[in-house]
Enzyme design. Structure first.
Site, PDB file in Angstrom:
ATOM      1  N   CYS A 132     -67.398  62.180 -39.911  1.00  0.00           N
ATOM      2  CA  CYS A 132     -67.295  63.391 -39.082  1.00  0.00           C
ATOM      3  C   CYS A 132     -66.994  64.594 -39.991  1.00  0.00           C
ATOM      4  O   CYS A 132     -67.745  64.862 -40.920  1.00  0.00           O
ATOM      5  CB  CYS A 132     -66.238  63.169 -37.998  1.00  0.00           C
ATOM      6  SG  CYS A 132     -66.207  64.432 -36.715  1.00  0.00           S
ATOM      7  N   ASP A 149     -75.892  61.241 -31.437  1.00  0.00           N
ATOM      8  CA  ASP A 149     -74.753  62.098 -31.790  1.00  0.00           C
ATOM      9  C   ASP A 149     -75.042  63.540 -31.386  1.00  0.00           C
ATOM     10  O   ASP A 149     -75.894  64.194 -31.998  1.00  0.00           O
ATOM     11  CB  ASP A 149     -74.510  62.014 -33.296  1.00  0.00           C
ATOM     12  CG  ASP A 149     -73.308  62.818 -33.760  1.00  0.00           C
ATOM     13  OD1 ASP A 149     -72.725  63.563 -32.950  1.00  0.00           O
ATOM     14  OD2 ASP A 149     -72.947  62.695 -34.943  1.00  0.00           O
ATOM     15  N   HIS A 206     -71.840  59.378 -32.148  1.00  0.00           N
ATOM     16  CA  HIS A 206     -70.884  59.962 -33.079  1.00  0.00           C
ATOM     17  C   HIS A 206     -69.662  59.049 -33.157  1.00  0.00           C
ATOM     18  O   HIS A 206     -69.199  58.538 -32.150  1.00  0.00           O
ATOM     19  CB  HIS A 206     -70.473  61.361 -32.608  1.00  0.00           C
ATOM     20  CG  HIS A 206     -69.647  62.101 -33.602  1.00  0.00           C
ATOM     21  ND1 HIS A 206     -70.181  62.646 -34.749  1.00  0.00           N
ATOM     22  CD2 HIS A 206     -68.321  62.383 -33.628  1.00  0.00           C
ATOM     23  CE1 HIS A 206     -69.222  63.240 -35.439  1.00  0.00           C
ATOM     24  NE2 HIS A 206     -68.083  63.087 -34.785  1.00  0.00           N
TER      25      HIS A 206
END
Length: 247
Positions: free
Chosen positions: A125, A183, A214
């Site tokens: 991330c 995502d 994600h």
């Protein structure tokens, strides 16, 4: 390998940064990987990921990425309050401060008897972006970037022209870029923009797009995909074993 861990506080230009070090118990000198967390800092899933990598013969260093903005030891929750605080921190701390954090880690761990002086970066991330950003430093020899946010959109503050996308040509080490097709944080057009730029700048990279959401590596929550996680831990280990040769 059986591992050990300890905390190490480093001085940086923007204040004291707590790092947690995961490393083999065995004697020897091992390659060092900087493992950059998501916006929540060192949660239990991040700690487990670091331990998994360390168990394959690496020194894995997890820095508190927002050390300037929180008391030492802060871990944010995977809830709305944690997301709000983490995102506020992400949009407050400039990339230049992340750069100086990376330099502080490079300088310190290069001097440690348990490190062999060779370095890689990895992250998820926000941390995927920071692993990519760390690769701008020529001392980083390989980077494994999982669903890296904000590269395509240039939404983390920085000096004009100093964003990670613009500076991609400075990356000298091997990159692995991993994305989930489901995502929403990095949509298809964003992924395409990064992919084309890596081609245009002739970087040494491998690209994976998988049917995943994600944070599919995070072993808490409904997005977790254990099979994909196992696959990509193996790919990360292979990247660093290939590029960070032990002395």
């Amino acid at each position: 390998m059986i591992i050990q861990k300890h905390d190490q506080d480093l001085n940086t230009p923007t204040g004291t940064m707590r790092c947690t070090v995961y490393r083999p118990q065995a004697e020897g000198r091992f390659p060092c990987i900087f493992f950059y967390s998501e916006i929540f800092q060192q949660t239990a899933p991040i700690a487990r990921s670091a331990a998994i990598m360390a168990g394959h013969g690496f020194v894995v260093v997890v820095p508190e990425v927002f050390h300037e903005l929180n008391p030492i030891g802060t871990v944010l929750g995977y809830d709305d309050a944690g997301k709000d605080k983490g995102n506020a921190d992400k949009f407050t701390k400039p990339l230049e401060a992340h750069d100086s954090d990376t330099v502080a880690m490079l300088d310190y761990f290069a001097q440690q008897a348990y490190c062999n002086g060779q370095f890689g970066s990895m992250g998820v991330c926000l941390g995927g972006h920071l692993a990519y950003r760390a690769a701008l430093n020529p001392r980083i020899q390989a980077s494994f970037c999982l669903y890296a946010t904000d590269i395509h959109s240039n939404t983390i503050p920085c000096n004009e022209g100093n964003d990670s996308f613009t500076l991609t040509e400075q990356i000298q080490g091997e990159l692995v870029m991993v994305w989930g097709k489901q995502d929403p944080h990095v949509p298809a057009e964003g992924r395409s923009k990064i992919y084309q730029h890596l081609l245009d700048t002739e970087r040494n990279f491998t690209w994976y797009e998988v049917n995943g959401q994600h944070a599919f590596m995070r072993d808490e929550g409904e997005r977790y995909d254990p099979a994909l996680a196992l696959e990509f831990y193996a790919k990360a280990v292979a990247l660093f074993q290939k590029n960070l040769h032990k002395n």
